[in-house]
Write an enzyme that holds these catalytic residues in place. Structure first.
Site, short mmCIF file in Angstrom:
data_model
loop_
_atom_site.label_atom_id
_atom_site.label_comp_id
_atom_site.label_asym_id
_atom_site.label_seq_id
_atom_site.Cartn_x
_atom_site.Cartn_y
_atom_site.Cartn_z
N ALA A 66 34.22 36.97 28.34
CA ALA A 66 33.27 37.30 27.27
C ALA A 66 34.09 37.49 26.00
O ALA A 66 35.29 37.76 26.05
CB ALA A 66 32.53 38.58 27.62
N GLY A 111 34.33 36.96 32.28
CA GLY A 111 33.08 36.20 32.27
C GLY A 111 33.27 34.73 32.61
O GLY A 111 32.34 34.07 33.08
N GLU A 114 33.43 34.60 36.29
CA GLU A 114 32.06 34.90 36.75
C GLU A 114 31.14 33.69 36.58
O GLU A 114 30.29 33.41 37.43
CB GLU A 114 31.51 36.12 35.99
CG GLU A 114 32.24 37.40 36.41
CD GLU A 114 31.96 38.58 35.49
OE1 GLU A 114 32.14 38.43 34.26
OE2 GLU A 114 31.57 39.65 35.98
N GLU A 134 39.09 42.76 33.58
CA GLU A 134 38.33 43.75 32.79
C GLU A 134 38.95 45.14 32.82
O GLU A 134 38.92 45.86 31.83
CB GLU A 134 36.87 43.83 33.30
CG GLU A 134 36.00 42.66 32.86
CD GLU A 134 36.03 41.47 33.81
OE1 GLU A 134 36.95 41.39 34.65
OE2 GLU A 134 35.14 40.63 33.71
#
Ligand code: CO8
Length: 260
Positions: A66, A111, A114, A134
């Site tokens: 992200a 992300g 993911e 993260e």
């Protein structure tokens, strides 16, 4: 449709979505998530497209996570919204009738990892690096990493990666089941397209039903999954494609499936 952060190319029944924010190693900002959703929805409504390859622009990154500069500004309420948006779009990819192949061409972190895990099949370049870093940022995965990673690699390995933030190479990722095959970087897209082409040559109703049975079966008990398979199997036996596939076999020719 014109997009700022992704490119969509279609060729026959195969679409390729390329995440393209090279200056941020293709990190997913809010606009990119929205564009991914729009592109996916458009492809779902396109009668031709059955297989989607998702990859990253350039040779360095699939998606480096992200967008951290955007996330840094998010308070608790904004973070919930961002997380829910991502979950919705990744779940759309996971549950779609479109078969998705992640072509992991470099960093697939946070992300990005993911997003790859929400796809049906993951092919990686030998130069790829995957991980959920993260915790290094003082946060946890918010696009499904704590849920999809253990389902793919098992609880212990998932916790090792999630708690350490360690990255794994494409080869290591394959050895733990995080990716399904690894290729020299130059061969990654040709191999993903070859697999896509192979899937396209099969019965369209059958490929959708296989995905649905596997996905829903893994989310339920073995008994419920087997019951679902019985239903899907009997339904598909009423299709024209079943007749065509079996007739073609007996006539020693290639089937001409219509998806009916
Ligand atoms: N977000 C924003 N910008 C990024 C990101 C990112 N995730 N990753 C890289 N960039 C930018 C860098 O800031 C840099 O920009 P600039 O040139 O302007 O300084 C540019 O991309 C190139 O990056 P580097 O110079 O760092 O390149 P290196 O080759 O030195 O390093 C790495 C490559 C190792 C990939 C490094 O860039 C890195 O560690 N990136 C961050 C990876 C990361 O931590 N990802 C996880 C992010 S958090 C997340 O994904 C949570 C998902 C769930 C969200 C739920 C919301 C609530």
């Amino acid at each position: 449709m014109a997009y700022n952060n992704i490119r969509v190319e279609t060729e026959g029944g195969l679409a390729t979505i390329t995440i393209s924010r090279p200056k941020a190693l293709n990190a997913l900002n809010a606009e990119t998530i929205t564009e991914l959703e729009q592109a996916y929805t458009e492809l779902e409504h396109d009668d031709m497209t059955r297989v989607v390859i998702i990859t990253g622009d350039g040779d360095k990154a699939f998606v480096a996570g992200a967008d951290i500069s955007e996330l840094k500004k998010a308070d608790m309420f904004a973070a919930r919204q961002i997380s829910e948006r991502g979950h919705k779009v990744f779940s759309q990819i996971e549950t779609s009738d479109l078969i998705s192949i992640a072509a992991v061409n470099g960093f697939a972190l946070g992300g990005g990892c993911e997003l790859a895990m929400a796809c049906d099949i993951r092919y990686a370049a030998d130069t790829a690096k995957l991980g959920q870093p993260e915790v290094s940022l003082g946060i946890i995965p918010g696009y499904g990493g704590t849920q999809r990673l253990p389902r793919l690699v098992g609880r212990g390995k998932a916790l090792e990666l999630l708690l350490s933030g360690n990255m794994v190479s494409g080869e290591e990722a394959m050895s733990i089941g995080l990716v399904d095959a690894v290729f020299p970087a130059a061969e990654l897209m040709p191999k993903a397209k070859k697999l896509g082409g192979k899937i396209l040559s099969k019965g369209p109703l059958a490929t959708v039903a296989v995905k649905s049975c596997v996905r829903q079966g893994l989310d339920s008990s073995l008994t419920a999954g087997c019951a679902l398979e019985i239903s899907e199997f009997s339904a598909i036996c009423a299709s024209e494609d079943k007749n065509e596939g079996m007739t073609a076999f007996l006539e020693k020719r290639s089937p001409d499936f219509t998806g009916k």
